[in-house]
Write an enzyme that holds these catalytic residues in place. Structure first.
Site, PDB file in Angstrom:
ATOM      1  N   SER A 133       0.843  -1.197   0.000  1.00 57.64           N
ATOM      2  CA  SER A 133       0.000   0.000   0.000  1.00 57.64           C
ATOM      3  C   SER A 133       0.876   1.243   0.000  1.00 57.64           C
ATOM      4  O   SER A 133       2.002   1.230   0.515  1.00 57.64           O
ATOM      5  CB  SER A 133      -0.892   0.019   1.256  1.00 57.64           C
ATOM      6  OG  SER A 133      -1.576   1.257   1.383  1.00 57.64           O
ATOM      7  N   TYR A 146      -1.315  -0.667  10.221  1.00 57.03           N
ATOM      8  CA  TYR A 146      -1.452  -0.980   8.800  1.00 57.03           C
ATOM      9  C   TYR A 146      -0.204  -0.553   8.046  1.00 57.03           C
ATOM     10  O   TYR A 146       0.359  -1.318   7.251  1.00 57.03           O
ATOM     11  CB  TYR A 146      -2.693  -0.281   8.247  1.00 57.03           C
ATOM     12  CG  TYR A 146      -3.033  -0.641   6.826  1.00 57.03           C
ATOM     13  CD1 TYR A 146      -3.720  -1.815   6.539  1.00 57.03           C
ATOM     14  CD2 TYR A 146      -2.691   0.193   5.765  1.00 57.03           C
ATOM     15  CE1 TYR A 146      -4.048  -2.148   5.234  1.00 57.03           C
ATOM     16  CE2 TYR A 146      -3.005  -0.132   4.455  1.00 57.03           C
ATOM     17  CZ  TYR A 146      -3.689  -1.305   4.198  1.00 57.03           C
ATOM     18  OH  TYR A 146      -4.002  -1.643   2.897  1.00 57.03           O
ATOM     19  N   LYS A 150       2.533  -3.025   6.038  1.00 59.56           N
ATOM     20  CA  LYS A 150       2.785  -2.933   4.595  1.00 59.56           C
ATOM     21  C   LYS A 150       4.236  -2.571   4.304  1.00 59.56           C
ATOM     22  O   LYS A 150       4.856  -3.122   3.377  1.00 59.56           O
ATOM     23  CB  LYS A 150       1.833  -1.924   3.961  1.00 59.56           C
ATOM     24  CG  LYS A 150       0.363  -2.324   4.047  1.00 59.56           C
ATOM     25  CD  LYS A 150       0.089  -3.663   3.382  1.00 59.56           C
ATOM     26  CE  LYS A 150      -1.381  -4.000   3.311  1.00 59.56           C
ATOM     27  NZ  LYS A 150      -1.647  -5.289   2.647  1.00 59.56           N
TER      28      LYS A 150
END
Length: 241
Positions: A133, A146, A150
């Site tokens: 991402s 998150y 990533k």
């Protein structure tokens, strides 16, 4: 691109980017082995394409290993399983950390390991694409774990590209911008959050799942035979301006 006679394992195949990859690659002739934790999603996918399905909760390390054993050897692996827990740096919880890092990072490392071991046993070759991402490159509020997951997966993918390369296994990442999945809609539904982000995209919009799937297929294809250890932003120019 033709994937006739090739097989691909896709985690998170029940929804979002993973499902789009399953549909896209099946349309190009690939045999899909779909892994998801939700039986209903697997059943609906199997109603659309001819695929094998494996139900598994990849947050459990042993379940992840068992799922890869059930999936069996394949030519390609796509790691698309992912979740997000919206917590700020001030509010991070142990449960949020374990959930996000367990699925987004640890499970991907386990599936890559199992895939590579099987490929080496079969004589080598193959390719992996891990879905990361732009959150691993830019700081977004409430995306602490998150972003860590990533960015961590991109770093790990470079290590795997180096270690798997002598066996003919390529490892790359796709780093999408906000892609119109159920997960993204939950995180970016408020106009006060989505509009400032959208205007930072030169193309003036967010990504569609089919566009990400097409980029994944490109990195799996023979046309990308000299690409490994790379991170391809599919971001409408977001990271470049």
């Amino acid at each position: 691109m033709s994937f006739d006679g090739k097989s691909v394992i896709i985690t998170g195949a029940g929804k979002g980017i993973g499902r789009a990859c399953a549909l896209y690659l099946a349309g190009q002739g690939a045999r899909v082995i779909a892994i998801s934790r939700t039986r209903a999603d697997l059943q609906s996918l199997a109603a659309e394409i001819d695929c094998r399905t494996v139900q598994a909760d990849l947050s459990d390390p042993q379940a992840a290993r068992d799922a890869m054993a059930e999936a069996g050897p394949a030519d390609f692996l796509i790691n698309s399983a992912g979740i997000n827990v919206l917590e700020s740096s001030f509010d991070m919880t142990d449960a949020g950390y374990e959930a996000v890092l367990g699925i987004n990072l640890r499970a991907a490392l386990i599936t890559c390991q199992a895939f590579a071991r099987a490929r080496v046993a079969a004589g080598g070759g193959g390719a992996i694409v891990n879905i990361t991402s732009i959150a691993g490159h830019r700081g977004f509020a409430e995306h602490l774990c998150y972003a860590a997951s990533k960015a961590g997966l991109e770093g790990a993918s470079r290590v795997m590209a180096k270690e798997f390369g002598p066996h003919g296994i390529r490892v790359n990442c796709i780093a999408p911008t906000i892609t119109l999945t159920e997960l993204a809609l939950e995180a970016w539904s408020a106009p006060e959050k989505s509009q400032p982000m959208m205007v930072r995209h030169p193309v003036g919009r967010f990504a569609e799942v089919e566009e990400v799937a097409a980029s994944v297929a490109l990195l799996l294809s023979e046309g990308s035979a000299m690409i490994t250890g790379a991170v391809l932003p599919v971001d409408g120019g977001f990271l470049s301006v």
